[in-house]
Design a protein around this motif. Structure first.
Motif, PDB file in Angstrom:
ATOM      1  N   SER A 185      15.262  33.086 -39.223  1.00 39.08           N
ATOM      2  CA  SER A 185      13.946  33.284 -38.604  1.00 39.08           C
ATOM      3  C   SER A 185      13.976  32.764 -37.176  1.00 39.08           C
ATOM      4  CB  SER A 185      12.858  32.558 -39.406  1.00 39.08           C
ATOM      5  OG  SER A 185      13.114  31.167 -39.456  1.00 39.08           O
ATOM      6  N   GLY A 186      13.053  33.256 -36.365  1.00 38.89           N
ATOM      7  CA  GLY A 186      12.962  32.817 -34.985  1.00 38.89           C
ATOM      8  C   GLY A 186      13.872  33.614 -34.067  1.00 38.89           C
ATOM      9  N   ARG A 187      13.911  33.177 -32.805  1.00 37.42           N
ATOM     10  CA  ARG A 187      14.735  33.865 -31.798  1.00 37.42           C
ATOM     11  C   ARG A 187      15.678  32.865 -31.140  1.00 37.42           C
ATOM     12  NH1 ARG A 187      13.783  39.082 -30.462  1.00 37.42           N
ATOM     13  NH2 ARG A 187      11.956  40.031 -31.448  1.00 37.42           N
ATOM     14  N   PHE A 188      16.758  33.418 -30.586  1.00 31.70           N
ATOM     15  CA  PHE A 188      17.840  32.591 -30.068  1.00 31.70           C
ATOM     16  C   PHE A 188      18.304  33.119 -28.713  1.00 31.70           C
ATOM     17  CE2 PHE A 188      17.750  32.517 -34.623  1.00 31.70           C
ATOM     18  CZ  PHE A 188      17.910  31.175 -34.940  1.00 31.70           C
ATOM     19  N   ASP A 189      18.729  32.196 -27.871  1.00 34.85           N
ATOM     20  CA  ASP A 189      19.262  32.571 -26.565  1.00 34.85           C
ATOM     21  C   ASP A 189      20.708  33.043 -26.665  1.00 34.85           C
ATOM     22  OD1 ASP A 189      16.985  31.584 -24.785  1.00 34.85           O
ATOM     23  OD2 ASP A 189      17.453  29.797 -25.959  1.00 34.85           O
ATOM     24  N   ILE A 190      21.430  32.489 -27.631  1.00 32.67           N
ATOM     25  CA  ILE A 190      22.830  32.823 -27.848  1.00 32.67           C
ATOM     26  C   ILE A 190      23.041  33.059 -29.343  1.00 32.67           C
ATOM     27  CG2 ILE A 190      25.229  32.106 -27.549  1.00 32.67           C
ATOM     28  CD1 ILE A 190      23.964  31.993 -24.881  1.00 32.67           C
ATOM     29  N   LEU A 240      17.140  38.015 -30.895  1.00 30.32           N
ATOM     30  CA  LEU A 240      17.689  37.629 -29.597  1.00 30.32           C
ATOM     31  C   LEU A 240      16.576  37.557 -28.559  1.00 30.32           C
ATOM     32  CD1 LEU A 240      20.507  37.073 -28.325  1.00 30.32           C
ATOM     33  CD2 LEU A 240      20.542  39.486 -27.638  1.00 30.32           C
ATOM     34  N   GLU A 241      16.524  36.440 -27.851  1.00 26.17           N
ATOM     35  CA  GLU A 241      15.573  36.300 -26.749  1.00 26.17           C
ATOM     36  C   GLU A 241      15.897  37.306 -25.643  1.00 26.17           C
ATOM     37  OE1 GLU A 241      12.944  34.547 -26.504  1.00 26.17           O
ATOM     38  OE2 GLU A 241      13.135  32.630 -27.555  1.00 26.17           O
ATOM     39  N   SER A 242      14.888  37.676 -24.881  1.00 23.47           N
ATOM     40  CA  SER A 242      15.107  38.572 -23.750  1.00 23.47           C
ATOM     41  C   SER A 242      16.141  37.972 -22.808  1.00 23.47           C
ATOM     42  CB  SER A 242      13.789  38.794 -23.005  1.00 23.47           C
ATOM     43  OG  SER A 242      13.996  39.590 -21.860  1.00 23.47           O
ATOM     44  N   GLY A 243      17.145  38.749 -22.468  1.00 23.26           N
ATOM     45  CA  GLY A 243      18.210  38.261 -21.600  1.00 23.26           C
ATOM     46  C   GLY A 243      19.281  37.465 -22.297  1.00 23.26           C
ATOM     47  N   GLY A 244      19.154  37.268 -23.604  1.00 25.32           N
ATOM     48  CA  GLY A 244      20.141  36.508 -24.363  1.00 25.32           C
ATOM     49  C   GLY A 244      21.435  37.279 -24.547  1.00 25.32           C
ATOM     50  N   VAL A 245      22.454  36.584 -25.048  1.00 25.14           N
ATOM     51  CA  VAL A 245      23.749  37.232 -25.236  1.00 25.14           C
ATOM     52  C   VAL A 245      24.250  37.037 -26.660  1.00 25.14           C
ATOM     53  CG1 VAL A 245      24.412  36.969 -22.812  1.00 25.14           C
ATOM     54  CG2 VAL A 245      25.103  35.224 -24.471  1.00 25.14           C
ATOM     55  N   VAL A 246      25.114  37.981 -27.054  1.00 25.48           N
ATOM     56  CA  VAL A 246      25.809  37.925 -28.334  1.00 25.48           C
ATOM     57  C   VAL A 246      27.294  37.767 -28.034  1.00 25.48           C
ATOM     58  CG1 VAL A 246      26.369  39.131 -30.475  1.00 25.48           C
ATOM     59  CG2 VAL A 246      24.106  39.418 -29.442  1.00 25.48           C
ATOM     60  N   ASP A 268      25.546  46.131 -23.367  1.00 25.89           N
ATOM     61  CA  ASP A 268      26.612  46.197 -22.374  1.00 25.89           C
ATOM     62  C   ASP A 268      27.566  45.030 -22.609  1.00 25.89           C
ATOM     63  OD1 ASP A 268      25.548  48.412 -20.973  1.00 25.89           O
ATOM     64  OD2 ASP A 268      24.169  47.074 -19.902  1.00 25.89           O
ATOM     65  N   CYS A 269      28.852  45.272 -22.451  1.00 24.90           N
ATOM     66  CA  CYS A 269      29.844  44.213 -22.542  1.00 24.90           C
ATOM     67  C   CYS A 269      29.921  43.524 -21.181  1.00 24.90           C
ATOM     68  CB  CYS A 269      31.205  44.779 -22.941  1.00 24.90           C
ATOM     69  SG  CYS A 269      32.470  43.517 -23.160  1.00 24.90           S
ATOM     70  N   VAL A 270      29.517  42.245 -21.134  1.00 20.75           N
ATOM     71  CA  VAL A 270      29.467  41.535 -19.849  1.00 20.75           C
ATOM     72  C   VAL A 270      30.657  40.599 -19.654  1.00 20.75           C
ATOM     73  CG1 VAL A 270      26.960  41.694 -19.681  1.00 20.75           C
ATOM     74  CG2 VAL A 270      27.984  39.728 -20.851  1.00 20.75           C
ATOM     75  N   ASP A 271      31.386  40.311 -20.724  1.00 16.49           N
ATOM     76  CA  ASP A 271      32.593  39.483 -20.622  1.00 16.49           C
ATOM     77  C   ASP A 271      33.598  39.936 -21.665  1.00 16.49           C
ATOM     78  OD1 ASP A 271      32.351  37.504 -18.526  1.00 16.49           O
ATOM     79  OD2 ASP A 271      30.745  36.604 -19.711  1.00 16.49           O
ATOM     80  N   ARG A 272      34.856  39.983 -21.261  1.00 17.41           N
ATOM     81  CA  ARG A 272      35.959  40.299 -22.166  1.00 17.41           C
ATOM     82  C   ARG A 272      37.056  39.279 -21.867  1.00 17.41           C
ATOM     83  NH1 ARG A 272      39.634  45.731 -21.283  1.00 17.41           N
ATOM     84  NH2 ARG A 272      41.471  45.071 -22.476  1.00 17.41           N
ATOM     85  N   ASN A 279      46.083  38.273 -25.900  1.00 15.01           N
ATOM     86  CA  ASN A 279      45.399  39.304 -26.678  1.00 15.01           C
ATOM     87  C   ASN A 279      43.893  39.254 -26.453  1.00 15.01           C
ATOM     88  OD1 ASN A 279      47.789  40.191 -28.193  1.00 15.01           O
ATOM     89  ND2 ASN A 279      47.649  38.203 -29.215  1.00 15.01           N
ATOM     90  N   ASP A 280      43.232  40.422 -26.498  1.00 14.79           N
ATOM     91  CA  ASP A 280      41.769  40.446 -26.454  1.00 14.79           C
ATOM     92  C   ASP A 280      41.242  39.615 -27.621  1.00 14.79           C
ATOM     93  OD1 ASP A 280      41.310  42.192 -24.220  1.00 14.79           O
ATOM     94  OD2 ASP A 280      42.020  43.845 -25.465  1.00 14.79           O
ATOM     95  N   ARG A 281      40.330  38.672 -27.333  1.00 18.09           N
ATOM     96  CA  ARG A 281      39.892  37.748 -28.375  1.00 18.09           C
ATOM     97  C   ARG A 281      38.385  37.578 -28.441  1.00 18.09           C
ATOM     98  NH1 ARG A 281      42.048  37.011 -32.712  1.00 18.09           N
ATOM     99  NH2 ARG A 281      44.037  36.845 -31.629  1.00 18.09           N
ATOM    100  N   VAL A 282      37.681  37.702 -27.314  1.00 21.84           N
ATOM    101  CA  VAL A 282      36.240  37.440 -27.276  1.00 21.84           C
ATOM    102  C   VAL A 282      35.538  38.509 -26.459  1.00 21.84           C
ATOM    103  CG1 VAL A 282      34.455  35.884 -26.371  1.00 21.84           C
ATOM    104  CG2 VAL A 282      36.405  34.944 -27.630  1.00 21.84           C
ATOM    105  N   LEU A 283      34.409  38.978 -26.975  1.00 22.35           N
ATOM    106  CA  LEU A 283      33.547  39.895 -26.237  1.00 22.35           C
ATOM    107  C   LEU A 283      32.146  39.303 -26.200  1.00 22.35           C
ATOM    108  CD1 LEU A 283      34.627  43.347 -27.773  1.00 22.35           C
ATOM    109  CD2 LEU A 283      35.389  42.322 -25.619  1.00 22.35           C
ATOM    110  N   ILE A 284      31.506  39.396 -25.021  1.00 24.55           N
ATOM    111  CA  ILE A 284      30.134  38.919 -24.838  1.00 24.55           C
ATOM    112  C   ILE A 284      29.276  40.110 -24.460  1.00 24.55           C
ATOM    113  CG2 ILE A 284      28.609  37.326 -23.604  1.00 24.55           C
ATOM    114  CD1 ILE A 284      30.707  35.815 -25.139  1.00 24.55           C
ATOM    115  N   PHE A 285      28.147  40.275 -25.146  1.00 27.76           N
ATOM    116  CA  PHE A 285      27.274  41.432 -24.933  1.00 27.76           C
ATOM    117  C   PHE A 285      25.873  40.984 -24.535  1.00 27.76           C
ATOM    118  CE2 PHE A 285      30.440  42.732 -28.096  1.00 27.76           C
ATOM    119  CZ  PHE A 285      30.898  43.922 -27.546  1.00 27.76           C
TER     120      PHE A 285
END
Length: 287
Positions: A185-190, A240-246, A268-272, A279-285
């Motif tokens: 429940s609730g919203r999260f920044d990350i 997810l809060e507005s502007g938050g990332v996954v 959108d993928c903002v970090d790879r 090796n590719d290991r982390v994606l941030i959206f």
């Protein structure tokens, strides 16, 4: 075992036994296991190798070496492992926190700091909490952050909270037994996850130390290894809060597939970020 009277002799005996058992690095593993029992650092083995081994210590060491001979991973035997500068307790229901996952912590930190700079606080959701390594490392780094760790394993949840108490973070951390978002429940920044991402048909081919000792539920990502990413990409928007990332950890060959899954849900993928092996290991959206 009765003839072993010094640390140096005990290390030599353990190294020989582990080598015969086919352990890849018998010297290191012998010192880690013996050092945990007698409180030795690696330097102590050089400077104090003639130290006598007490019978009770020898019995405890014998048990650990015998377990390692049978293939049980050294850190699972020890019951703890260092991750991002903190010593995390492990249990049967948790994966061993591994160095490559530190990449996810590093990748998320700038986004977390940006949220705190803007709002003065930040809220994190870490799904599939395991030992708590990811979320608790972030909370330890950012005092203004609070976190929720979810898992389907009650054992993992208990271990994560013990680690929170171990690091003095229990007032900023809570656990929820939940199958992904079902009881969140609730919203999260990350929103974060190192989800199960191994294809079901690959499980039986994994290294013995993973296949026989890691919890299957933390490994199996479904027929194509991508099921958890579909769930997260579809449902995170409601939390997810507005502007938050996954942020998610991925398998070495899953970057394109996971990016496509999230793109289909408007992200959108903002970090790879690559791991220490390249090796590719982390994606941030961000949505």
């Amino acid at each position: 075992m009765s003839a072993v009277t010094t640390v140096q002799a005990l290390v030599a005996d353990a190294r020989r036994r582990l080598s015969v058992a086919g352990i890849a690095d018998p010297s290191t593993d012998a010192r880690l296991l013996i050092g945990d029992v007698i409180g030795f650092s690696l330097t102590d083995f050089v400077l104090n190798g003639s130290r006598p081994v007490h019978p009770d210590e020898a019995h405890r060491i014998e048990d650990l070496i015998a377990r390692r001979e049978k293939g049980e991973p050294v850190h699972r035997i020890l019951g703890h492992r260092e991750f991002y500068g903190l010593d995390f307790l492990m249990s049967a229901g948790t994966l061993e926190p591994r160095p490559d996952t530190e990449v996810l912590v590093e990748a998320v930190l700038p986004h977390l700091r940006a949220v705190v700079a803007q709002k003065g606080k930040a809220r994190i959701l870490d799904m599939g909490i395991g030992t708590g390594a990811i979320c608790l490392s972030l909370l330890h780094s950012i005092p203004e952050a609070t976190g929720v760790g979810s898992d389907v394993s009650t054992d993992a949840l208990a271990t994560a909270f013990r680690n929170a108490e171990r690091f003095g973070l229990e007032t900023r951390f809570e656990t929820v037994e939940s199958d992904w978002f079902d009881r969140i429940s609730g919203r999260f920044d990350i929103i974060l996850s190192n989800p199960p991402y191994i294809r079901t048909d690959v499980i039986d081919t994994l290294d013995r130390e993973v296949r026989e000792f890691d919890p299957l539920i933390a490994l199996d990502g479904g027929a194509d290894g991508l099921l958890p990413y579909r769930v997260i990409a579809e449902k995170a928007v409601d939390f997810l809060e507005s502007g938050g990332v996954v942020g998610v950890e991925i398998g070495y060959d899953q970057m394109a597939d996971v990016a496509t899954i999230f793109a289909s849900q408007g992200y959108d993928c903002v970090d790879r970020v690559k791991d220490y092996g390249g090796n590719d290991r982390v994606l941030i959206f961000r949505r």
